[in-house]
Design an enzyme around this catalytic site. Structure first.
Site, PDB file in Angstrom:
ATOM      1  N   LYS A  21       0.443  10.064  -2.437  1.00  0.00           N
ATOM      2  CA  LYS A  21       1.120   8.762  -2.455  1.00  0.00           C
ATOM      3  C   LYS A  21       0.700   7.942  -3.676  1.00  0.00           C
ATOM      4  O   LYS A  21       1.545   7.345  -4.353  1.00  0.00           O
ATOM      5  CB  LYS A  21       0.806   8.014  -1.152  1.00  0.00           C
ATOM      6  N   SER A  22      -0.588   7.906  -3.944  1.00  0.00           N
ATOM      7  CA  SER A  22      -1.059   7.101  -5.090  1.00  0.00           C
ATOM      8  C   SER A  22      -0.431   7.595  -6.386  1.00  0.00           C
ATOM      9  O   SER A  22      -0.003   6.803  -7.237  1.00  0.00           O
ATOM     10  CB  SER A  22      -2.578   7.204  -5.211  1.00  0.00           C
ATOM     11  N   ARG A  26       2.411   5.723  -8.977  1.00  0.00           N
ATOM     12  CA  ARG A  26       2.053   5.559 -10.391  1.00  0.00           C
ATOM     13  C   ARG A  26       3.014   6.313 -11.306  1.00  0.00           C
ATOM     14  O   ARG A  26       3.383   5.821 -12.376  1.00  0.00           O
ATOM     15  CB  ARG A  26       0.614   6.030 -10.623  1.00  0.00           C
ATOM     16  N   GLY A  98       1.158  -2.247  -0.355  1.00  0.00           N
ATOM     17  CA  GLY A  98       0.175  -2.988  -1.156  1.00  0.00           C
ATOM     18  C   GLY A  98       0.061  -2.426  -2.557  1.00  0.00           C
ATOM     19  O   GLY A  98      -0.105  -3.166  -3.529  1.00  0.00           O
ATOM     20  N   ARG A 126      -1.622  -9.851   3.570  1.00  0.00           N
ATOM     21  CA  ARG A 126      -2.737  -9.203   2.868  1.00  0.00           C
ATOM     22  C   ARG A 126      -3.163  -9.989   1.615  1.00  0.00           C
ATOM     23  O   ARG A 126      -2.353 -10.660   0.987  1.00  0.00           O
ATOM     24  CB  ARG A 126      -2.348  -7.755   2.520  1.00  0.00           C
ATOM     25  N   SER A 169     -11.991  -1.024  -5.815  1.00  0.00           N
ATOM     26  CA  SER A 169     -10.604  -0.874  -5.367  1.00  0.00           C
ATOM     27  C   SER A 169      -9.742  -0.271  -6.471  1.00  0.00           C
ATOM     28  O   SER A 169      -9.720  -0.779  -7.604  1.00  0.00           O
ATOM     29  CB  SER A 169     -10.051  -2.258  -4.977  1.00  0.00           C
ATOM     30  N   GLN A 171      -6.578  -0.318  -6.537  1.00  0.00           N
ATOM     31  CA  GLN A 171      -5.435  -1.198  -6.815  1.00  0.00           C
ATOM     32  C   GLN A 171      -5.810  -2.322  -7.774  1.00  0.00           C
ATOM     33  O   GLN A 171      -5.068  -2.634  -8.706  1.00  0.00           O
ATOM     34  CB  GLN A 171      -4.875  -1.761  -5.506  1.00  0.00           C
ATOM     35  N   ASP A 319      -9.026   5.426   3.102  1.00  0.00           N
ATOM     36  CA  ASP A 319      -7.831   5.500   3.956  1.00  0.00           C
ATOM     37  C   ASP A 319      -8.027   6.409   5.173  1.00  0.00           C
ATOM     38  O   ASP A 319      -7.109   6.548   5.994  1.00  0.00           O
ATOM     39  CB  ASP A 319      -6.637   6.008   3.134  1.00  0.00           C
ATOM     40  N   ARG A 392      -1.219   5.125   9.194  1.00  0.00           N
ATOM     41  CA  ARG A 392      -2.377   6.029   9.360  1.00  0.00           C
ATOM     42  C   ARG A 392      -2.968   5.932  10.758  1.00  0.00           C
ATOM     43  O   ARG A 392      -3.474   6.913  11.300  1.00  0.00           O
ATOM     44  CB  ARG A 392      -3.425   5.744   8.293  1.00  0.00           C
TER      45      ARG A 392
HETATM   46  C1  S3P Z   1      -4.665   2.824  -3.317  1.00  0.00           C
HETATM   47  C2  S3P Z   1      -5.897   2.223  -3.251  1.00  0.00           C
HETATM   48  C3  S3P Z   1      -6.556   1.891  -1.980  1.00  0.00           C
HETATM   49  C4  S3P Z   1      -5.918   2.611  -0.804  1.00  0.00           C
HETATM   50  C5  S3P Z   1      -4.421   2.574  -0.850  1.00  0.00           C
HETATM   51  C6  S3P Z   1      -3.900   3.204  -2.122  1.00  0.00           C
HETATM   52  C7  S3P Z   1      -4.100   3.115  -4.657  1.00  0.00           C
HETATM   53  O1  S3P Z   1      -6.433   0.510  -1.768  1.00  0.00           O
HETATM   54  O2  S3P Z   1      -6.383   2.060   0.407  1.00  0.00           O
HETATM   55  O3  S3P Z   1      -3.889   3.269   0.259  1.00  0.00           O
HETATM   56  O4  S3P Z   1      -3.119   3.875  -4.749  1.00  0.00           O
HETATM   57  O5  S3P Z   1      -4.643   2.594  -5.639  1.00  0.00           O
HETATM   58  P1  S3P Z   1      -7.539  -0.527  -2.338  1.00  0.00           P
HETATM   59  O6  S3P Z   1      -7.516  -0.449  -3.797  1.00  0.00           O
HETATM   60  O7  S3P Z   1      -7.089  -1.869  -1.840  1.00  0.00           O
HETATM   61  O8  S3P Z   1      -8.832  -0.078  -1.724  1.00  0.00           O
END
Ligand code: S3P
Length: 436
Positions: A21-22, A26, A98, A126, A169, A171, A319, A392
């Site tokens: 997913k990440s 991206r 998010g 959030r 983090s 993100q 996660d 999840r």
């Molecule tokens: C993610 C970072 C994580 C993770 C999210 C995906 C990302 O969040 O929990 O599911 O793709 O960068 P945080 O950066 O808020 O920890």
């Protein structure tokens, strides 16, 4: 949509899981910033990732979907270049994602655009201050509603910063690095722990100069050339593999192989912890794809013992805590999780919701402000439980249903599609009894 599960007798087979997913988020965002055509296969066709596709289209990128089914999609992305995005005519709906909102904030902050980012009710609860603050320090005008979405960003003319991140983090780090692409001068982010590094890997593949300068600090120099397009096959998501992996550990007489999984060490904390608990998991056929390390995972039913999880391991499995809690209910003695207060601001308060829902099935869990403890082993009993809108948690409770006595119903399980569209198909394939 509720999911109903019956106890499983054994889980076997050779499977793959959908794309990371990440990386899927991206790939779409970064390819949109390249000048030429990118091609992405095995892309994750999940709700959260479609939000990113819609967002980039609203900002002017052309994204063609060549094919798609539950297991993956093939996309062609016609990038518009670093300066080519335009203001959308209405707020961008990031749905429940998010990652979409926080990474996009970094991109639009660097451009002379006026963009409002909003989303579902859950996302609008959030915290966004964590990205708004560094982006403001770089020079963007960022408005939030008490630190939460909607977030209105009027970007342009940024200066690079040297920023000490208060939280580890992926993100936050990504938002700052992305803004750094457009800034004058270098940007340095200093991370307190090993957050996922997919942004760094992909941007480097696109020709951006990024360097690790020690103690978790990364320096980005704004590119002088257009970003290179991407040709990627997205590897399987370790966070999705965690569900069949733990299901096979817990259901007796199981033996499962999960192929082509991204085993980037910033993501595999769960593997280390499970192996410490006595789990029989082996990795084979190591290789590389999309700039990430890949392997096949083989897992057998195992007797587990309790463990302590804290410090850097937490961000490396951030996660995985709902499904990890399910595993801990079957481990001998106490499992304790510390330093994980971030779980309270995920899709739901994952400490509260995981504890409450697993208690309904007879598990013995105690919440703490920054984690939880689990006393095992406890035989679980079937119950009616609720996902609380968290994909999840819905999948973790479904796995719990496979080892519980009697029938388990997971309410509001439709959210599973946010990250794992073929989840029930996969469960059936490995021998579980599931009905929608
Ligand atoms: C993610 C970072 C994580 C993770 C999210 C995906 C990302 O969040 O929990 O599911 O793709 O960068 P945080 O950066 O808020 O920890």
């Amino acid at each position: 949509m509720p999911l109903t599960l019956k106890p499983a007798t054994n889980l076997t087979g050779v499977i793959t899981v959908p794309g990371d997913k990440s990386l899927s988020h991206r790939a779409v965002m970064f390819a949109s910033l390249a000048k030429e055509k990118s091609r992405i296969s095995d892309w994750l066709p999940a709700g959260d990732c479609w939000a990113t596709v819609e967002a980039m289209r609203a900002l002017g990128a052309q994204i063609d979907v060549l094919s798609q089914d539950e297991t993956g999609a093939e996309l062609v992305i016609h990038g518009v270049g670093l300066q080519g995005l335009k203001s959308p005519d209405k707020p961008i709906n990031c749905r429940g994602s998010g990652t979409t909102m926080r990474l996009l904030a970094g991109i639009v902050a660097g451009l002379p655009l006026d963009v409002t980012l909003t989303g579902h009710e859950g996302l609008c609860r959030r915290p966004m201050q964590r990205v708004a603050r560094p982006l403001r320090l770089m020079g963007a005008d960022v408005q939030t509603r008490d630190g939460r979405p909607p977030m209105r960003i009027r970007g342009g003319k940024l200066s690079g910063i040297d920023y000490e991140m208060p939280i580890a983090s992926g993100q936050i780090k990504s938002a700052i690095l992305l803004a750094g692409l457009f800034a004058e001068g270098e940007t340095v982010v200093r991370q307190p722990g090993p957050a996922r590094d997919h942004t760094e890997r992909l941007l480097q593949a696109q020709g951006v100069s990024l360097a690790s300068i020690g103690k978790g600090a990364i320096r980005l120099s704004p590119p002088q050339q257009p970003l290179r397009p991407l040709t990627l096959a997205i590897p399987g998501d370790f966070s999705s593999a965690a569900f069949p992996l733990i299901a096979a550990l817990l259901v007796p007489n199981s033996h499962l192989k999960i192929e082509s999984i991204n085993v980037n060490s910033t993501r595999t904390g769960l593997l280390d912890v499970l192996q410490k608990m006595g789990a029989k998991i082996t990795l084979s056929n190591p290789r590389e794809a999309a700039g990430e390390p890949l392997a096949d995972l083989e897992v057998q039913s195992s007797a587990l013992r309790g463990v302590e999880v804290q410090g850097d391991t937490v961000v490396r499995m951030i996660d995985e805590f709902p499904i990890f809690a399910v595993a801990a209910t079957q481990a001998q003695e106490r499992t304790i999780v510390r330093d994980a207060a971030e779980l309270r601001v995920k899709e739901t308060d994952r400490i509260k919701a995981t504890v409450n829902e697993l208690r309904k099935m007879g598990a013995h869990l105690i919440p703490h402000p920054d984690g939880f403890e689990v006393h095992g082993p406890t035989p679980l009993k079937g119950a009616v439980v609720d996902s609380d809108g968290d994909h999840r948690l819905a999948m973790a409770l479904s796995v719990a249903g496979l080892i519980a006595k009697g029938k388990t119903t997971v309410k509001n399980a439709g959210v599973i599609g946010d990250s794992y569209p073929g989840f029930t198909t996969m469960l059936k394939e490995i021998g579980a009894e599931v009905s929608e």
